[in-house]
Design a protein around this motif. Structure first.
Motif, short mmCIF file in Angstrom:
data_model
loop_
_atom_site.label_atom_id
_atom_site.label_comp_id
_atom_site.label_asym_id
_atom_site.label_seq_id
_atom_site.Cartn_x
_atom_site.Cartn_y
_atom_site.Cartn_z
N GLN A 144 0.74 -1.08 0.06
CA GLN A 144 -0.04 0.04 0.23
C GLN A 144 0.92 1.28 0.11
O GLN A 144 0.61 2.03 0.64
CB GLN A 144 -0.93 0.12 1.12
CG GLN A 144 -1.83 -1.40 1.28
CD GLN A 144 -2.93 -1.05 2.21
OE1 GLN A 144 -2.76 -0.55 3.37
NE2 GLN A 144 -4.10 -1.88 2.25
N LEU A 145 1.91 1.20 -0.98
CA LEU A 145 2.73 2.42 -1.02
C LEU A 145 2.35 3.35 -1.87
O LEU A 145 1.62 3.11 -2.75
CB LEU A 145 4.19 2.04 -1.39
CG LEU A 145 4.83 0.93 -0.51
CD1 LEU A 145 6.28 0.40 -1.49
CD2 LEU A 145 5.26 1.52 0.59
N THR A 146 2.47 4.66 -1.46
CA THR A 146 2.23 5.73 -2.35
C THR A 146 3.34 6.73 -2.52
O THR A 146 4.34 6.65 -1.98
CB THR A 146 1.15 6.65 -1.57
OG1 THR A 146 1.48 7.20 -0.44
CG2 THR A 146 -0.26 5.55 -1.25
N PRO A 147 3.01 7.63 -3.22
CA PRO A 147 4.39 8.53 -3.52
C PRO A 147 4.95 9.22 -2.26
O PRO A 147 5.90 9.84 -2.29
CB PRO A 147 3.75 9.45 -4.59
CG PRO A 147 2.81 8.84 -5.41
CD PRO A 147 1.98 7.98 -4.50
N PHE A 161 7.91 3.66 -1.89
CA PHE A 161 7.38 3.51 -3.35
C PHE A 161 8.69 4.19 -4.15
O PHE A 161 8.66 3.60 -5.32
CB PHE A 161 6.21 4.89 -3.37
CG PHE A 161 5.91 5.07 -4.62
CD1 PHE A 161 4.81 4.59 -5.40
CD2 PHE A 161 6.36 6.16 -5.16
CE1 PHE A 161 4.20 4.85 -6.46
CE2 PHE A 161 5.89 6.62 -6.65
CZ PHE A 161 4.90 5.82 -7.20
N TRP A 162 9.43 5.21 -3.68
CA TRP A 162 10.42 5.68 -4.50
C TRP A 162 11.58 4.67 -4.54
O TRP A 162 12.30 4.78 -5.69
CB TRP A 162 10.93 7.17 -3.80
CG TRP A 162 9.56 7.99 -4.11
CD1 TRP A 162 8.82 8.44 -3.08
CD2 TRP A 162 9.34 8.63 -5.48
NE1 TRP A 162 8.01 9.22 -3.56
CE2 TRP A 162 8.10 9.34 -5.06
CE3 TRP A 162 9.64 8.59 -6.56
CZ2 TRP A 162 7.50 10.12 -5.90
CZ3 TRP A 162 8.97 9.20 -7.73
CH2 TRP A 162 7.88 9.95 -7.11
N HIS A 163 11.69 3.84 -3.54
CA HIS A 163 12.65 2.81 -3.62
C HIS A 163 12.27 1.68 -4.64
O HIS A 163 13.29 1.27 -5.74
CB HIS A 163 12.86 2.20 -2.47
CG HIS A 163 13.23 2.76 -1.17
ND1 HIS A 163 13.08 2.44 0.19
CD2 HIS A 163 13.87 3.92 -1.20
CE1 HIS A 163 13.76 3.36 0.80
NE2 HIS A 163 13.97 4.24 0.10
N ALA A 164 10.83 1.35 -4.94
CA ALA A 164 10.45 0.53 -5.95
C ALA A 164 10.66 1.20 -7.19
O ALA A 164 10.99 0.43 -8.19
CB ALA A 164 8.98 0.56 -5.48
#
Length: 126
Positions: A93-96, A101-104
């Motif tokens: 459930q990652l968001t910006p 999220f940024w690692h992904a």
């Protein structure tokens, strides 16, 4: 063209291609529901990538069989990298707003660029 110059030109063209195909040509249809394995939008997105790769390969003097091989491999790899990132970010459930999220996103982009390293290596050995 000298081999080292050809490699640099090839990488530069792939980077420009990637910028447009991965960022400018994306649509909401390509982005929504990407966590589903069988996703029409991701298929279209991967197809846009190879359609943008074809002129690069033609400029680099690649044979027809080389174009087919490189494009099929790129399509399969791109499709799966994007699916894995979508699953990873959705499952967590990652968001910006989340560092994860940024690692992904960074891992996703690095894998795409490693794909281009592989494509250049294969191109050199066709």
């Amino acid at each position: 063209m000298e081999t080292s110059i050809a490699i640099l030109v090839f990488f530069a063209l792939l980077q420009v291609k990637h910028l447009f195909a991965d960022f400018y040509f994306q649509t909401a249809t390509m982005l929504e529901g990407r966590e589903n394995y069988f996703h029409k939008g991701r298929c279209i997105h991967a197809t846009i990538h190879i359609l943008c790769t074809i002129p690069v390969l033609l400029l680099m003097g690649t044979t027809a069989s080389g174009i087919i091989l490189l494009c099929v491999l790129e399509w399969i790899i791109h499709f799966h990298i994007d699916w894995a990132k979508a699953r990873y970010t959705l499952d967590r459930q990652l968001t910006p707003q989340d560092a994860g999220f940024w690692h992904a996103m960074g891992a996703d982009q690095a894998l795409h660029h490693f794909t281009y390293i592989g494509m250049v290596w294969l191109w050199l050995n066709l």
